[in-house]
Write a protein that holds these residues in place. Structure first.
Motif, PDB file in Angstrom:
ATOM      1  N   ARG A  22       0.767  -1.212   0.073  1.00  0.00           N
ATOM      2  CA  ARG A  22      -0.022   0.079  -0.096  1.00  0.00           C
ATOM      3  C   ARG A  22       0.672   1.281   0.100  1.00  0.00           C
ATOM      4  O   ARG A  22       1.604   1.276   0.654  1.00  0.00           O
ATOM      5  N   VAL A  23       0.532   2.128  -0.951  1.00  0.00           N
ATOM      6  CA  VAL A  23       1.400   3.515  -0.958  1.00  0.00           C
ATOM      7  C   VAL A  23       0.319   4.395  -0.014  1.00  0.00           C
ATOM      8  O   VAL A  23      -0.638   4.641  -0.003  1.00  0.00           O
ATOM      9  N   ALA A  93      -7.992  -0.698  -2.831  1.00  0.00           N
ATOM     10  CA  ALA A  93      -8.835   0.689  -2.783  1.00  0.00           C
ATOM     11  C   ALA A  93      -8.224   1.655  -1.795  1.00  0.00           C
ATOM     12  O   ALA A  93      -8.600   2.784  -1.588  1.00  0.00           O
ATOM     13  N   LEU A  94      -6.949   1.301  -1.263  1.00  0.00           N
ATOM     14  CA  LEU A  94      -6.233   1.971  -0.127  1.00  0.00           C
ATOM     15  C   LEU A  94      -4.942   2.690  -0.384  1.00  0.00           C
ATOM     16  O   LEU A  94      -4.467   3.413   0.624  1.00  0.00           O
ATOM     17  N   ASP A  95      -4.568   2.729  -1.565  1.00  0.00           N
ATOM     18  CA  ASP A  95      -3.244   3.356  -1.961  1.00  0.00           C
ATOM     19  C   ASP A  95      -3.559   4.954  -2.005  1.00  0.00           C
ATOM     20  O   ASP A  95      -4.624   5.390  -2.372  1.00  0.00           O
ATOM     21  N   GLU A  96      -2.621   5.678  -1.411  1.00  0.00           N
ATOM     22  CA  GLU A  96      -2.826   7.057  -1.157  1.00  0.00           C
ATOM     23  C   GLU A  96      -3.862   7.547  -0.286  1.00  0.00           C
ATOM     24  O   GLU A  96      -4.460   8.651  -0.484  1.00  0.00           O
ATOM     25  N   LYS A  97      -4.186   6.707   0.635  1.00  0.00           N
ATOM     26  CA  LYS A  97      -5.501   6.902   1.416  1.00  0.00           C
ATOM     27  C   LYS A  97      -5.188   6.809   2.842  1.00  0.00           C
ATOM     28  O   LYS A  97      -4.224   6.040   3.234  1.00  0.00           O
ATOM     29  N   VAL A  98      -5.735   7.635   3.738  1.00  0.00           N
ATOM     30  CA  VAL A  98      -5.302   7.634   5.121  1.00  0.00           C
ATOM     31  C   VAL A  98      -6.334   6.607   5.635  1.00  0.00           C
ATOM     32  O   VAL A  98      -7.590   6.330   5.123  1.00  0.00           O
ATOM     33  N   GLY A 131       0.550  -0.945   8.955  1.00  0.00           N
ATOM     34  CA  GLY A 131       0.965   0.468   8.004  1.00  0.00           C
ATOM     35  C   GLY A 131      -0.341   1.200   8.131  1.00  0.00           C
ATOM     36  O   GLY A 131      -0.227   2.327   7.251  1.00  0.00           O
ATOM     37  N   LEU A 132      -0.959   1.342   9.331  1.00  0.00           N
ATOM     38  CA  LEU A 132      -2.184   2.208   9.329  1.00  0.00           C
ATOM     39  C   LEU A 132      -1.578   3.407   9.964  1.00  0.00           C
ATOM     40  O   LEU A 132      -0.625   3.489  10.433  1.00  0.00           O
ATOM     41  N   ASP A 133      -2.618   4.473   9.629  1.00  0.00           N
ATOM     42  CA  ASP A 133      -2.200   5.981   9.995  1.00  0.00           C
ATOM     43  C   ASP A 133      -2.492   6.250  11.458  1.00  0.00           C
ATOM     44  O   ASP A 133      -2.057   7.428  12.167  1.00  0.00           O
TER      45      ASP A 133
END
Length: 288
Positions: A22-23, A93-98, A131-133
């Motif tokens: 994931r980006v 669906a979560l690339d470049e997403k918080v 790798g969650l924010d």
């Protein structure tokens, strides 16, 4: 409708590989606001939207609606339980997403132990490894229930641990009580302000803490009670959409309010047009 996200059961290690691929992006962009889609209600057994008690029960439909919402311009990310985050990872669906992980889902909707908001989903370690924010924690405070102090203590430890790992803590505080056997959140200005004061002081550092608060009539008084960045929660859409969006727009204009965290009102809007509902919320957050 059958869920096709994990047909036949994928290689369990693929979830970890998808998380590693994931980006990521900065938590907050140049505009300083966040527009997040919430999808952690099912984990607490709260499946209803409006008058439909089972609206969110179809676990094939929910990811599809989430993918649609996350693809709209201006949507920054998602707040969800591990099962839903993992579905979205597998769907790419979560690339470049918080991504905020929902930490406590133990206080099941309608249960005798509903106010026991213990951690049953993400913890700090899994948020960091995945790798969650950040992590979000519901915190209902019943001044008549001695067990509330355990809730406060566990939230304080989580805030401290997340801050130590450079991850955000999103606290959703309420003053709550039982009325005729059912848990009710006190949405008076005085109660919300008290919950803000308690939530803001949790943990050894508030440097990474954000608040998630309900929209009430006296948001100016509420926001005067904290210096922490604050997101507005959407709640169950029980009023007309125009009134809901107007209330959000008014609250977003109050200094200190830095975005929206909305789920059911956008994922299951009246008329069914997810894209239109999400786009309208994005415009409110961006001031467009």
């Amino acid at each position: 409708m059958a869920c096709a996200v994990r047909p036949g059961g994928p290689d369990p290690e693929e979830v970890a590989r998808a998380a590693a691929r994931r980006v990521r992006r900065p938590l907050v962009g140049e505009h300083g606001k966040l527009m997040l889609i919430a999808a952690d209600h099912p984990g607490r057994g709260a499946l209803g939207v409006g008058g439909d008690a089972m609206a969110m029960a179809d676990r094939g439909e929910l990811p599809r609606r989430l993918v649609t919402a996350l693809a709209r311009p201006g949507v920054d990310g998602v707040l969800a339980t591990p099962d839903i985050v993992e579905d979205l990872l597998l769907l790419g669906a979560l690339d470049e997403k918080v991504v905020f992980g929902s930490m406590n889902r133990g206080g099941l909707h309608g249960a005798e132990f509903e106010l026991d908001d213990r951690f049953t989903a993400y913890d700090t370690r899994s948020i960091v490894v995945g790798g969650l924010d950040g992590g979000k924690m519901l915190m209902r405070i019943d001044l008549a229930d001695p067990a509330t102090v355990t809730t406060l203590e566990s939230r304080a430890h989580a805030v401290t641990e997340l801050a130590g790992q450079g991850r955000a803590a999103m606290i959703e505080p309420f003053i709550s009580r039982r009325v005729d056997g059912r848990v009710r959140n006190d949405l008076s200005a005085e109660a919300v302000i008290k919950s803000v004061a308690i939530g803001s002081a949790l943990g050894a550092s508030s440097a990474h803490t954000r608040l998630k608060l309900p929209v009430i009539d006296e948001m100016e008084r509420v926001m005067a009670a904290t210096t922490l960045p604050t997101l507005l929660l959407g709640g169950d859409p029980t009023s007309a959409p125009d009134r809901t969006f107007a209330a959000w727009e008014k609250a977003l204009a109050v200094p200190g309010v830095s975005g929206l965290v909305v789920g059911r009102a956008l994922l299951y809007p009246r008329g069914g047009d997810v894209e239109a509902a999400v786009d309208q919320a994005v415009r409110l957050v961006s001031g467009g």
